[in-house]
Motif scaffolding. Structure first.
Motif, mmCIF file in Angstrom:
data_model
loop_
_atom_site.group_PDB
_atom_site.id
_atom_site.type_symbol
_atom_site.label_atom_id
_atom_site.label_comp_id
_atom_site.label_asym_id
_atom_site.label_seq_id
_atom_site.Cartn_x
_atom_site.Cartn_y
_atom_site.Cartn_z
ATOM 1 N N ALA A 282 19.465 -44.904 65.217
ATOM 2 C CA ALA A 282 19.392 -43.739 64.330
ATOM 3 C C ALA A 282 20.787 -43.393 63.817
ATOM 4 O O ALA A 282 21.761 -43.353 64.573
ATOM 5 N N GLY A 283 20.891 -43.165 62.533
ATOM 6 C CA GLY A 283 22.182 -42.812 61.946
ATOM 7 C C GLY A 283 23.017 -44.000 61.528
ATOM 8 O O GLY A 283 24.075 -43.834 60.917
ATOM 9 N N ILE A 284 22.592 -45.217 61.854
ATOM 10 C CA ILE A 284 23.313 -46.428 61.440
ATOM 11 C C ILE A 284 22.862 -46.768 60.017
ATOM 12 O O ILE A 284 21.730 -47.211 59.808
ATOM 13 N N THR A 285 23.736 -46.526 59.068
ATOM 14 C CA THR A 285 23.357 -46.764 57.670
ATOM 15 C C THR A 285 23.710 -48.159 57.191
ATOM 16 O O THR A 285 23.077 -48.685 56.278
ATOM 17 N N GLN A 286 24.722 -48.757 57.792
ATOM 18 C CA GLN A 286 25.132 -50.107 57.419
ATOM 19 C C GLN A 286 25.157 -50.991 58.664
ATOM 20 O O GLN A 286 25.700 -50.585 59.691
ATOM 21 N N PRO A 287 24.561 -52.168 58.600
ATOM 22 C CA PRO A 287 24.605 -53.054 59.771
ATOM 23 C C PRO A 287 26.035 -53.512 60.049
ATOM 24 O O PRO A 287 26.875 -53.538 59.138
ATOM 25 N N PRO A 288 26.347 -53.847 61.281
ATOM 26 C CA PRO A 288 27.701 -54.291 61.628
ATOM 27 C C PRO A 288 28.121 -55.528 60.833
ATOM 28 O O PRO A 288 27.307 -56.406 60.531
#
Length: 284
Positions: free
Chosen positions: A245-251
């Motif tokens: 949750a809250g991760i808008t861009q993958p690593p």
């Protein structure tokens, strides 16, 4: 003083310094890799040692010996004959994989016998296995990364959770579950790295554990490393859970490793086959 909702980096730094002081004073009893596993690693790295010498050390620990023989007879390694001796198993598997199996076997025993919150320990055990399967599989696609080292990196990446949890149980000032979770999340990479230095793990793996929660690290064009393996494996295991949750861009680690963040790893580049192989190594 208990922490409040506005913990800062300075707060966490003070807690970590206190944790180190507890460790150094002996007030916090840290788990140790069993002596046999340490001896196996030492003999395996000795260029003058042969399969007989390594087998003699392993035979001191019958459960470990049985595990290694069982792995040597798994589908991936047995060929057409069944092996019944530890020396034959060492010859078949090689020194490096044998040492990895001894260490991983010991680490899983440590996790399985840890005291404290049994639900957390059970989840940690399962999560560590899932991450290790993925780090091993991905590493096999990159010649500069060793799959056995990657397996260990995945297996131990969250060991700091055990260290921090044990420390918090001795601290009456930390009696709020939300505070404790914040402390564990912030400090477990450093705590894990500290433990691995005491276990004399390779520095490249220690560094990977120390920064594995920094999902924004590096540039897309840099060469992938063991930290990238852990980051991508964690992301994959956490798919569909509140952890993302809250991760808008993958690593960016996905880009460095040539993988697609939008697809489960098991669906990419036949990674599922090597994940199965890793599972057999760890569960034989």
């Amino acid at each position: 003083m208990p922490l409040n909702a506005t913990e800062t980096t300075d707060d966490f730094s003070r807690i970590f310094k206190d944790l180190i002081a507890w460790m150094e004073s002996g007030q916090l009893v840290l788990p140790g890799v069993p002596e046999v596993a340490q001896k196996v690693r030492a003999v395996a790295s000795d260029t003058d040692a042969g399969p007989k010498e390594l087998a003699n050390v392993i035979n001191i620990d019958p459960p470990l010996a049985a595990h290694i023989i069982k792995v040597s007879n798994s589908v991936s390694y047995r060929g057409g004959t069944v092996n019944r001796s530890i020396q034959g198993a060492v010859t078949r598997l090689g020194f490096r994989l044998t040492a990895t199996l001894a260490t991983s076997f010991s680490i899983l025993q440590i996790m399985g016998s840890a005291s404290g919150d049994h639900a957390r320990i059970r989840d940690l055990y399962a999560h560590s296995l899932a991450v290790a399967e993925r780090t091993y599989a991905i590493a096999r696609r990159h010649k500069h990364l060793n799959a056995e080292d990657a397996l260990l990196a995945g297996l131990v990446h969250d060991l700091g959770v055990l260290v921090i949890s044990q420390y918090l149980r001795h601290q009456d000032r930390f009696n709020n579950e939300q505070q404790n979770e914040a402390i564990i999340q912030a400090l477990h990479p450093q705590a894990g790295a500290t433990l691995l230095r005491r276990w004399e793990f390779p520095e490249q793996l220690i560094e990977a554990i120390e920064v594995h929660e920094d999902w924004e690290r590096g540039e897309a064009s840099t060469k992938p490393d063991y930290t990238d393996l852990i980051i991508v494996a964690n992301y994959d295991v956490y798919r569909g859970t509140p952890k993302l949750a809250g991760i808008t861009q993958p690593p960016l680690a996905f880009t460095r490793l040539g993988l697609q963040a939008g697809r489960p790893l098991v669906q990419q580049d036949n990674l599922g086959d090597d994940m199965d192989a890793a599972r057999r190594l760890l569960s034989a």
